[in-house]
Write a protein that holds these residues in place. Structure first.
Motif, PDB file in Angstrom:
ATOM      1  N   ALA A 152       0.807  -1.217   0.000  1.00  0.00           N
ATOM      2  CA  ALA A 152       0.000   0.000   0.000  1.00  0.00           C
ATOM      3  C   ALA A 152       0.839   1.266   0.000  1.00  0.00           C
ATOM      4  O   ALA A 152       0.320   2.359  -0.228  1.00  0.00           O
ATOM      5  CB  ALA A 152      -0.925   0.003   1.212  1.00  0.00           C
ATOM      6  N   THR A 186      -7.050   1.621   2.703  1.00  0.00           N
ATOM      7  CA  THR A 186      -7.885   0.434   2.489  1.00  0.00           C
ATOM      8  C   THR A 186      -7.097  -0.744   1.922  1.00  0.00           C
ATOM      9  O   THR A 186      -7.685  -1.773   1.588  1.00  0.00           O
ATOM     10  CB  THR A 186      -9.044   0.791   1.538  1.00  0.00           C
ATOM     11  N   GLY A 187      -5.774  -0.607   1.781  1.00  0.00           N
ATOM     12  CA  GLY A 187      -4.925  -1.741   1.450  1.00  0.00           C
ATOM     13  C   GLY A 187      -4.614  -1.970  -0.007  1.00  0.00           C
ATOM     14  O   GLY A 187      -3.822  -2.866  -0.333  1.00  0.00           O
ATOM     15  N   HIS A 189      -3.068  -1.057  -3.910  1.00  0.00           N
ATOM     16  CA  HIS A 189      -1.753  -0.585  -4.326  1.00  0.00           C
ATOM     17  C   HIS A 189      -1.872   0.087  -5.690  1.00  0.00           C
ATOM     18  O   HIS A 189      -2.884  -0.061  -6.386  1.00  0.00           O
ATOM     19  CB  HIS A 189      -0.746  -1.737  -4.404  1.00  0.00           C
TER      20      HIS A 189
END
Length: 266
Positions: A152, A186-187, A189
């Motif tokens: 992230a 929110t994770g 990428h």
């Protein structure tokens, strides 16, 4: 150009100053290696900014040769490309018209040796501006860039420098760069396009929706990304005082889907 990595509303002002958004006549080619580790692009252009007048007004070619060589230093396909590193070098040699005629329409025949930019929060006026540099014969630009993505997290930096040769006056040097750091709350990428050496389209784990229209719960908050950037530009040297500027920008990107997002900048 460095809209390649920008997560904010406006490109870093040093990049806009040295590579103005413009319509220029030219021809370019690009390619990539079979293992996708390397990609390149190069081209020859005429520097006239024809969007100002709507047609070509000049009696001098003012040719420009530009290129970029990029390398994806590492790319972890086992985790869907969530970890990668990139570097690149770019440059240009531009022949400007040191003896251009000032009497053409809207001064459009003057040489293209001018570097100017608005602040990153766009204004009507350009805050940094060298003006048309009298006697400018040619200039060269060198740019270095790097990207590191770890899940992230993403770090991006770029530096550019211009060397300008003048007839009958001291040579000039202008430079600048930026650095930014971003993180997905929110994770998600930032994907990487290895064929072109640029960032890809962010795809949220779950699109933003307040209504459950599926047999299972389809509600989602989208992807939330926070970022901070520092930019610096020095357009002042010798008798040309185009200004020195720096900027710190804090931003929030709210990706609703892969094709829609909202941006908030301060």
């Amino acid at each position: 150009n460095s809209s390649r990595y920008n997560v904010f509303i406006k490109r870093p002002f040093v990049i806009e100053g040295f590579n103005q958004d413009a319509r220029r006549l030219g021809v370019a080619s690009l390619g990539f290696s079979e293992n996708l580790a390397w990609n390149w692009r190069y081209g020859v252009f005429n520097q006239r900014l024809v969007q100002d007048e709507g047609d070509y007004i000049s009696d001098h070619l003012q040719a420009q040769i530009a290129g970029r060589l990029a390398n994806t230093l590492c790319y972890d396909a086992s985790c869907d490309g969530r970890r990668y590193a990139h570097w690149a070098v770019a440059g240009t040699i531009a022949d400007t018209d040191a003896n251009a005629d000032d009497n053409n329409f809207a001064d459009s025949g003057r040489n293209e040796a001018q570097f100017r930019t608005r602040p990153e929060a766009r204004t009507v006026e350009r805050w940094l501006d060298t003006g048309v540099i009298d006697g400018a014969d040619y200039y060269g630009l060198l740019g270095l860039e790097g990207v590191l993505n770890l899940g992230a997290w993403q770090w991006v930096g770029e530096f550019q420098q211009v060397w300008l040769e003048r007839n009958g006056a001291a040579n000039l040097r202008f430079s600048g760069g930026y650095f930014y750091l971003s993180y997905f709350l929110t994770g998600e990428h930032v994907p990487w396009d290895r064929e072109r050496g640029v960032i890809g389209r962010v795809v949220p784990f779950r699109n933003f929706s307040l209504v459950d229209r599926c047999s299972v719960d389809c509600r989602g908050c989208g992807a939330w990304q926070i970022a901070v950037r520092y930019s610096y530009a020095d357009f002042a040297d010798e008798d040309v005082q185009g200004g020195i500027g720096e900027s710190i920008t804090a931003g929030i990107n709210w990706h609703w889907t892969a094709y829609a997002k909202m941006q908030f900048n301060y």
